[in-house]
Motif scaffolding. Sequence first.
Motif, PDB file in Angstrom:
ATOM      1  N   ASP B 796       0.887  -1.152   0.000  1.00  0.00           N
ATOM      2  CA  ASP B 796       0.000   0.000   0.000  1.00  0.00           C
ATOM      3  C   ASP B 796       0.926   1.203   0.000  1.00  0.00           C
ATOM      4  OD1 ASP B 796      -1.972   1.798   0.359  1.00  0.00           O
ATOM      5  OD2 ASP B 796      -2.919   0.738   2.044  1.00  0.00           O
ATOM      6  N   TYR B 797       0.860   2.024  -1.018  1.00  0.00           N
ATOM      7  CA  TYR B 797       1.840   3.097  -1.055  1.00  0.00           C
ATOM      8  C   TYR B 797       1.194   4.402  -1.499  1.00  0.00           C
ATOM      9  CZ  TYR B 797       1.961   2.537  -6.104  1.00  0.00           C
ATOM     10  OH  TYR B 797       1.609   2.481  -7.421  1.00  0.00           O
ATOM     11  N   SER B 798       1.822   5.490  -1.161  1.00  0.00           N
ATOM     12  CA  SER B 798       1.316   6.783  -1.597  1.00  0.00           C
ATOM     13  C   SER B 798       2.466   7.775  -1.723  1.00  0.00           C
ATOM     14  CB  SER B 798       0.291   7.324  -0.596  1.00  0.00           C
ATOM     15  OG  SER B 798       0.955   7.736   0.575  1.00  0.00           O
ATOM     16  N   ALA B 799       2.207   8.788  -2.520  1.00  0.00           N
ATOM     17  CA  ALA B 799       3.193   9.850  -2.669  1.00  0.00           C
ATOM     18  C   ALA B 799       2.434  11.158  -2.759  1.00  0.00           C
ATOM     19  CB  ALA B 799       4.029   9.637  -3.918  1.00  0.00           C
ATOM     20  N   GLY B 800       2.985  12.182  -2.193  1.00  0.00           N
ATOM     21  CA  GLY B 800       2.324  13.485  -2.251  1.00  0.00           C
ATOM     22  C   GLY B 800       3.346  14.575  -2.513  1.00  0.00           C
ATOM     23  N   PHE B 801       2.908  15.546  -3.255  1.00  0.00           N
ATOM     24  CA  PHE B 801       3.796  16.664  -3.561  1.00  0.00           C
ATOM     25  C   PHE B 801       2.957  17.926  -3.466  1.00  0.00           C
ATOM     26  CE2 PHE B 801       5.962  19.152  -7.148  1.00  0.00           C
ATOM     27  CZ  PHE B 801       6.879  19.718  -6.277  1.00  0.00           C
ATOM     28  N   ASN B 802       3.353  18.855  -2.619  1.00  0.00           N
ATOM     29  CA  ASN B 802       2.592  20.097  -2.543  1.00  0.00           C
ATOM     30  C   ASN B 802       3.539  21.283  -2.538  1.00  0.00           C
ATOM     31  OD1 ASN B 802       3.073  21.203   0.296  1.00  0.00           O
ATOM     32  ND2 ASN B 802       2.493  19.087   0.733  1.00  0.00           N
ATOM     33  N   GLY B 803       3.026  22.395  -2.930  1.00  0.00           N
ATOM     34  CA  GLY B 803       3.893  23.560  -2.998  1.00  0.00           C
ATOM     35  C   GLY B 803       3.103  24.855  -3.020  1.00  0.00           C
ATOM     36  N   LEU B 804       3.817  25.922  -2.766  1.00  0.00           N
ATOM     37  CA  LEU B 804       3.208  27.252  -2.765  1.00  0.00           C
ATOM     38  C   LEU B 804       4.215  28.235  -3.323  1.00  0.00           C
ATOM     39  CD1 LEU B 804       1.263  29.579  -1.711  1.00  0.00           C
ATOM     40  CD2 LEU B 804       2.583  29.468   0.392  1.00  0.00           C
ATOM     41  N   TRP B 805       3.746  29.039  -4.232  1.00  0.00           N
ATOM     42  CA  TRP B 805       4.531  30.188  -4.648  1.00  0.00           C
ATOM     43  C   TRP B 805       3.679  31.410  -4.340  1.00  0.00           C
ATOM     44  CZ3 TRP B 805       3.422  33.991  -8.339  1.00  0.00           C
ATOM     45  CH2 TRP B 805       4.464  34.917  -8.543  1.00  0.00           C
ATOM     46  N   ALA B 806       4.196  32.312  -3.556  1.00  0.00           N
ATOM     47  CA  ALA B 806       3.441  33.514  -3.208  1.00  0.00           C
ATOM     48  C   ALA B 806       4.382  34.698  -3.275  1.00  0.00           C
ATOM     49  CB  ALA B 806       2.850  33.395  -1.808  1.00  0.00           C
ATOM     50  N   GLN B 807       3.911  35.752  -3.887  1.00  0.00           N
ATOM     51  CA  GLN B 807       4.739  36.937  -4.019  1.00  0.00           C
ATOM     52  C   GLN B 807       3.886  38.151  -3.678  1.00  0.00           C
ATOM     53  OE1 GLN B 807       8.282  37.163  -5.516  1.00  0.00           O
ATOM     54  NE2 GLN B 807       7.889  38.836  -4.119  1.00  0.00           N
ATOM     55  N   THR B 888       9.521  32.732  -0.863  1.00  0.00           N
ATOM     56  CA  THR B 888       8.442  32.879  -1.840  1.00  0.00           C
ATOM     57  C   THR B 888       7.997  31.519  -2.348  1.00  0.00           C
ATOM     58  OG1 THR B 888      10.169  33.230  -3.459  1.00  0.00           O
ATOM     59  CG2 THR B 888       9.043  35.181  -2.632  1.00  0.00           C
ATOM     60  N   LEU B 889       8.866  30.533  -2.253  1.00  0.00           N
ATOM     61  CA  LEU B 889       8.538  29.211  -2.764  1.00  0.00           C
ATOM     62  C   LEU B 889       8.755  28.209  -1.648  1.00  0.00           C
ATOM     63  CD1 LEU B 889       7.810  27.821  -5.462  1.00  0.00           C
ATOM     64  CD2 LEU B 889      10.250  27.528  -5.858  1.00  0.00           C
ATOM     65  N   THR B 890       7.719  27.444  -1.334  1.00  0.00           N
ATOM     66  CA  THR B 890       7.870  26.427  -0.300  1.00  0.00           C
ATOM     67  C   THR B 890       7.174  25.174  -0.773  1.00  0.00           C
ATOM     68  OG1 THR B 890       5.850  27.156   0.762  1.00  0.00           O
ATOM     69  CG2 THR B 890       7.880  28.025   1.665  1.00  0.00           C
ATOM     70  N   GLY B 891       7.576  24.056  -0.233  1.00  0.00           N
ATOM     71  CA  GLY B 891       6.913  22.836  -0.652  1.00  0.00           C
ATOM     72  C   GLY B 891       7.319  21.640   0.157  1.00  0.00           C
ATOM     73  N   GLY B 892       6.593  20.564  -0.071  1.00  0.00           N
ATOM     74  CA  GLY B 892       6.891  19.330   0.637  1.00  0.00           C
ATOM     75  C   GLY B 892       6.630  18.138  -0.264  1.00  0.00           C
ATOM     76  N   LEU B 893       7.327  17.072   0.022  1.00  0.00           N
ATOM     77  CA  LEU B 893       7.242  15.863  -0.767  1.00  0.00           C
ATOM     78  C   LEU B 893       7.134  14.718   0.228  1.00  0.00           C
ATOM     79  CD1 LEU B 893       7.593  15.061  -3.769  1.00  0.00           C
ATOM     80  CD2 LEU B 893      10.036  14.907  -3.338  1.00  0.00           C
ATOM     81  N   THR B 894       6.068  13.904   0.122  1.00  0.00           N
ATOM     82  CA  THR B 894       5.927  12.801   1.081  1.00  0.00           C
ATOM     83  C   THR B 894       5.835  11.473   0.349  1.00  0.00           C
ATOM     84  OG1 THR B 894       3.532  13.041   1.042  1.00  0.00           O
ATOM     85  CG2 THR B 894       4.690  14.124   2.838  1.00  0.00           C
ATOM     86  N   PHE B 895       6.318  10.449   0.979  1.00  0.00           N
ATOM     87  CA  PHE B 895       6.152   9.082   0.490  1.00  0.00           C
ATOM     88  C   PHE B 895       5.729   8.219   1.652  1.00  0.00           C
ATOM     89  CE2 PHE B 895       9.528  10.821  -2.192  1.00  0.00           C
ATOM     90  CZ  PHE B 895       8.982  10.589  -3.437  1.00  0.00           C
ATOM     91  N   THR B 896       4.783   7.325   1.403  1.00  0.00           N
ATOM     92  CA  THR B 896       4.489   6.321   2.420  1.00  0.00           C
ATOM     93  C   THR B 896       4.416   4.967   1.732  1.00  0.00           C
ATOM     94  OG1 THR B 896       2.110   6.426   2.164  1.00  0.00           O
ATOM     95  CG2 THR B 896       3.076   7.938   3.755  1.00  0.00           C
ATOM     96  N   VAL B 897       4.875   3.978   2.405  1.00  0.00           N
ATOM     97  CA  VAL B 897       4.777   2.606   1.905  1.00  0.00           C
ATOM     98  C   VAL B 897       4.374   1.738   3.086  1.00  0.00           C
ATOM     99  CG1 VAL B 897       5.975   0.693   0.802  1.00  0.00           C
ATOM    100  CG2 VAL B 897       6.669   3.024   0.294  1.00  0.00           C
ATOM    101  N   ALA B 898       3.418   0.854   2.865  1.00  0.00           N
ATOM    102  CA  ALA B 898       3.091  -0.135   3.888  1.00  0.00           C
ATOM    103  C   ALA B 898       3.139  -1.500   3.222  1.00  0.00           C
ATOM    104  CB  ALA B 898       1.712   0.129   4.467  1.00  0.00           C
ATOM    105  N   TYR B 899       3.884  -2.380   3.824  1.00  0.00           N
ATOM    106  CA  TYR B 899       3.990  -3.728   3.278  1.00  0.00           C
ATOM    107  C   TYR B 899       3.906  -4.693   4.438  1.00  0.00           C
ATOM    108  CZ  TYR B 899       6.022  -7.922   1.282  1.00  0.00           C
ATOM    109  OH  TYR B 899       6.241  -9.216   0.889  1.00  0.00           O
ATOM    110  N   LYS B 900       2.860  -5.540   4.408  1.00  0.00           N
ATOM    111  CA  LYS B 900       2.616  -6.445   5.526  1.00  0.00           C
ATOM    112  C   LYS B 900       2.680  -5.630   6.817  1.00  0.00           C
ATOM    113  CE  LYS B 900       3.204 -10.600   3.157  1.00  0.00           C
ATOM    114  NZ  LYS B 900       3.960 -11.785   2.829  1.00  0.00           N
TER     115      LYS B 900
END
Lengths: 562, 1048
Positions: B796-807, B888-900
């Motif tokens: 069971d796996y997931s990945a997420g990518f979020n970001g913000l650019w604000a000026q 001005t630019l921020t972001g995050g990158l997540t990964f999750t994996v579940a195995y057994k």
Amino acid sequence: MKRILSYLLIILTLIVYSCENYLDTYPGDKYDDATIWKNTDLIDSYVYGIYGGIPYPHTWLTNASLVDESVPIQNDGIMDRVLQSSMTAEEPGPFVPNWAACMDGWWWDYVYSNIRACNLFFNKIEIADNTKAEYKEQLKGEVHFLRGYMYFLLMAQYGGVPLIDRVYNIGEDYNIPRNTFEETVNFIISDLDAALENDRLNSQTDKTRATRGAVFALKSRVLLYAASDLFHNTSVWAPGYSYPELIGYMGGNRSELYQKAKAAAEAAMNLGYTLYNSNPDTEENFQELFLKMTSSEQILITRLDKVNTYWAMDWIAWVSGAPTYGGWGLNQITGNLANAFENIDGTKFNFAVQIADPFTNRDPRFNATILHHGSPWYLNLNGELTPDTIDITTGTGVDYNKGTTTGYYLKKFISPTENDYYYGTPQPQPYVQIRYAEVLLNYAEACLGLGDEGGAKQALNQIRQRAGMPDIPVGESGQELLNRYRNERRVELALETQRYFDVRRWMIAPEAYAEAYGVEYDESGYHEVVFEQRHWDNRNYLVPIKYEEMQKNTALIQNPGY
Amino acid sequence: MKINVLQLWLATIILSVYGFPLAEISSAEDIHLTGSGQDRIQQDQITITGMVRDENGAGLPGVYVLEKGTTKGAITDEKGAYTVTVESSKSVLVFSFMGYNSEEIMVEGRTIIDISLEPDISVIEEVVLVGYGTQKKTTLTGSVSKVNGTEIAKSPAMNVTNSMAGTIPGIVAVGQSGEPGEDYSTLFIRGRSTLNNNAPLIVVDGVPNRSLERIDPSTIESITVLKDASGAIYGSQAANGVILVTTKRGSAEKMVYSASFTSGWSRPTRIPEMTNSVEYAKLANEVNYYDNRPPMYDSAAIAAYGSGSDPWKYPNTDWFKEVLKPWSLQYNGNITMSGGTDKLRSFISVSARNQDGFFVNSASKYQQYDLRANIDNKINEYIDLSVDASMRIEQRSSPTAWAPTIFLNLINALPMQVANWPNGLPGPPLDPTSQNNPVVQATPEAGLSEGENYVFNMNAKLLVKIPGIEGLTFTSTGAIDRGLNYTKFFSKHYTLYEWDGMTYDENNAPVLVGDGYGPSALRQTQNINKEYLVNSFFTYQRTLNVHYLNVVAGMEIIQDNYNWFTAERRNFANNFPAELNFGNEDEQYASGSNPGTNRWQNYFGRVNYSFRDKYIADFVWRYQGSSKFAPETRWGFFPGISLAYRVSAERFWRNSPLGEIFPSLKFRTSWGKTGNDLIPPYQFFSLYEQSWRNYITGDGTSHAVYGESLAGNSHAQWEEANQFNVGTDMGWFDGKLTFTIDFFNNLRTKILITQQASIPTMTGTAGKLPQINLGKVRNHGIDFDLRWRDKKGDIDYSAGFNGLWAQNKVLFFDEAEGSLEWQKQTGYPMESGIYYEAIGIFKTAEDLDKYPHLAVARPGDVIFKDVSGDGIIDGDDMTRVYKNTVPTLTGGLTFTVAYKGFDFYTLFQGQSGAVRYLPFTGSKGGSNYLKTYYDDRWTEQNTDAKYPRTFNRNDEYWVSSDKPNTFWLWKTDFVRLKNIEIGYTLPQAIAKKAGLTNVRIHVGAMNLITWTPDMKDFDPELEPKGDGFTGQGYPLQKTLTAGMSIGF
């Protein structure tokens, strides 16, 4: 169903009803106009606040360290702006808020803030219908004195300044031009005269507030400044400056100014003040003068109390006191000042000649003002005082307590028995803002300006006699007498915020900003050393108006050379 | 106000609960369940039996089996079996069960019907919290981000704000410090929009202005962020965005007990390397060489420092090593109980956490204890009453010297100064004025500042379903919050030891002389905060065929009241306890109290309408009054409108080629007007304040002094935010891949600023100017969130990518009339600093001729650009650098994996576009130099150096506080491995043997690795405190963790 709805409706209505004035809240720790001006005690509190604006010179570094009286040990470039004449409008050194704090009572923002307080007082005092008319009059007199004092602080630093006599609000035109120097002096004098109008101050005797004596004394000082060389020779020190009227008189009548200064001094002299003379030991007498809570020499004093004030008299012991005593010695006395004290017989002191034993047989005020090698003093160990002597012998180890920069420490103002500075009990003495000796000196200087050498000597000899010094030789006159006067003022009023302005208005700054001397002692004896080389530039006669202010108010004209 | 609103509210509750005639409403039973027994048997009735199974073939208990069009039916038993009687053989049976697709089966004469139900993915549809209600995520119209508590709990951070960076799209979290108890991040939603306070409104369980940062992470159900005009229902406090925190509640299942324990080991993310004695001696000699003075250290001394043979006379101290521990321990433990019955459900959580500072024998420590009890009570079918209580005790201790200053001292301390003598006694003070040695200052030896902060949050919520009107409910909430902060600041005498360098005892050991330092004093501070809230609102929610309507209307009042005072005594004997009565009573000081009250009165509402879940419109409003403003200006109306269109719900779209490319597509847009009232209250009064010093008159009486503190502005009002947002939500592969992107454009007007830049101080108004609604700022940008979640076999796996650019851009700013073009703020990002522009280093004497320069400049100095072009370097050449400390630019990158049994989680966080001003330290005899500087400084031999010649701080124009210049402006861009965690859950069978239902062990790390291209010596997020000197700040933590959680 209907019941619950009706309950809810009743409650909601009640809440709405009870909320009618719900949003009217008031600050819990502040007062508004309506409260302050209806209460005489609070009006007093307000006026005391303006009194608090009269500068106390010994904060972190002291005003004396901006001239040839002392040396700032933690210089950090701020004091150098004055000592090396490198001040600019962007970096006016000690004349804007900074840690050195030595001129904080003189800062432009701060003084104008107090001037606003005076103007606001004049606006509001009329609505003070719970205050007795007589007392109102007295307060008005006091606030006129205070506004005059504040403008004096500005005049001495900047020359002519914008004369603001009303309360400015948001949304107004702030391009207010500078007034001429003459207008500024006249404004101060008219405020001081207003202070005396209708005998307003006749019943006021508290020396922490304006008395008639304080008004006359300040008036003599202001007029003496106005009569001085600096403000009548602008073409000499600021040639080509297009606005000389801002920084001096245009063909002013110096005799008239001296005349008025003399008259003001005389008015103060007729009020019964005397020079302090209670201790037959002249050295101890002069020391006591600054430690006694009250004396007949005091004209205007600031009482300081450690519980309520931060920059109290004990700070000077802590910040500028000798390290043996537990101080930091941040403002150390220059050899220049030490050497200015005459020998006991009235002759000039000469270090080279008296090198073997430079500190004996000197003006008694020397030992009352300065700690030097061999001065009896105290060693402070863990709060206990034990008799000790000052030792400046070089090379006595790494202990910074033994180190010294100029070899002279401050003694004047410091009580030898009140050692618990900082978190200890406060030293009980006040700071004397104006004292009778200054009035006599002002009188003498005015006499000299008018050619009345006899009158001058008569006043000077009073001071010398009290100090334990012989009278001025009968035959002394002309430049010699003028120099004697200037030296007398220098040693008598040493470290009392006079010298910085005196060397400017007398235009002798180039000699004051040259070599700064110190003394060293080792097995071969005393050595006089040049501690640092200072530099003078004529623009340093006046302080620049700071850059930001020039940008905000485009009607301002900068002082010459900046 | 005469009547206590809270009492009135309690009366409401009591009246409605007890005054409600229960008999009146116990009528409307909807379903007549018929078990096996039947009341009446009619002619053509048929009895049907059967089994209902789940997707795996197991019997499903509790499934409703109804005859369509009637209220007759049955419920399956424990094995999934049912018996039901229907009217005719043409009847239709409806099988429905929560979480499964309903099935309709024609009877068609059968008497045995077995079926299996398929799980319904869409039913587990997310519900999202909005102001005073919830909305389905599919029909959401506003720009709202949400993060679940489970994700927050993955971070070992003690402070929730530190867990938010990189996890929520649209949030900027700027780290500040790692000091226990002071470690928090400043949060900005979509960057900054105002010149004033940019803090978002925090609403915890419906109560605004509660603290987010210290809330126990294990009690958080979710955090929702309202980023656009959907926050308008919060009115004049919503302009900076709204963060809604929901805590966990019990469900109607059997009680579940769980316990967890995590311990961590932390150390600074980064500390600078300083020069050692030999290197420092060389630098000090260079300073003297440039000043034409003899060397400070002769070669014999340098050799002695190098050899280390005489640590008494020639020390070589690594101050960081002497004062900091290699690792500092932290732990937290938590026990929760959750569950209940239909009537009574509860969630109870108890937590404790403990955090040690970086120092050896650290004075800096933090402990926190939490208790939360959320109780839900179903009084009857129509009335629900919830009562929540939470209590938090925060215990902070810190050195009496400010921790950031201790770190500054560590940087300043010279390597040839002694931290601890070889015999273990502490060395002499660093300098006579500060009189301290960090070895002692960082410990309780020099005293301790101990603070306790008690937080009590209580709220009760009454929910009444109004009988007779379907879909109408009445909700009323009352809350009382208290915060009591109690601090004892006790400074003690301490002893430091000096050696004169030549005195030895009979054993030839150096004789150290101890001397006492430091004042002794105790200062106690008490600070109390009281807040209450009462609100009541009606909600009408109805689905009629294809129409859905949700209407909310209500009112609310909030009061916030605060007060503090301090008391102090001095001169304590050395061993006296820290109690005021042991101090000298002649030296006692009480500095006054500072009471204040803010109140808000609100009327608010919402109308949400959707047609076929396709066209959705949402309108929110608030009419709000705030006590911070004058009666004439205090009321304002704040509307917000948002629209959404689910194109993919249209048949034409589904059948078009575009529909295949975008199987799930929604467009959203919103506009609204909100306010920001985060300003000091009472700008409309002319105020007089007591001065910090009294005036003493001739008779010795000490008089309080009052002076004008504020020249009032009777027109002052909140700032206004015009928020515009347009966004789209997309989904592919049955929701496995989702993408949300929003563009926003916020115009903030009427920003309250003081005109200190344009009003000359000769008006005497310095420090007394009121705030005026003048400023204008535009903030625009994009935020996005891309997620993938899938299951492949056991993985069971997931990945997420979020970001913000604000000026942001300042459209109007108070500028001095005569200010120079290149120094103006208007038209550029706000809070940009003014600096001299450093364009290099004078490599040689010839270089000096090429550029205008200050008279003192010499080779090795920094070149300032002559911006004004007049050939002179002066204040006119300072120029505004349009960057500041907020990225001005921020972001995050997540990964999750579940195995057994294994699970893995990682979060990378990054930012770009911010700068930090940090001039280097160093001066001869005064403060140490950074090693990076030593390695690449200009010398006559190394003229191509990166850094200028050896300097005395403040002596050289390019390192003086008078002349800030871009040479010392560092980019704080970074990417960091913020969180990583690996867990293993024991197989059920093994857990069961131990009598447990669940066992999970995990290891992890926070801030493990940080990549920074520009800023090498300090953590890029470290906020310098105080005067902003280099390194004046407590470094952020790098933490390794290990922990275990069990359920039983």
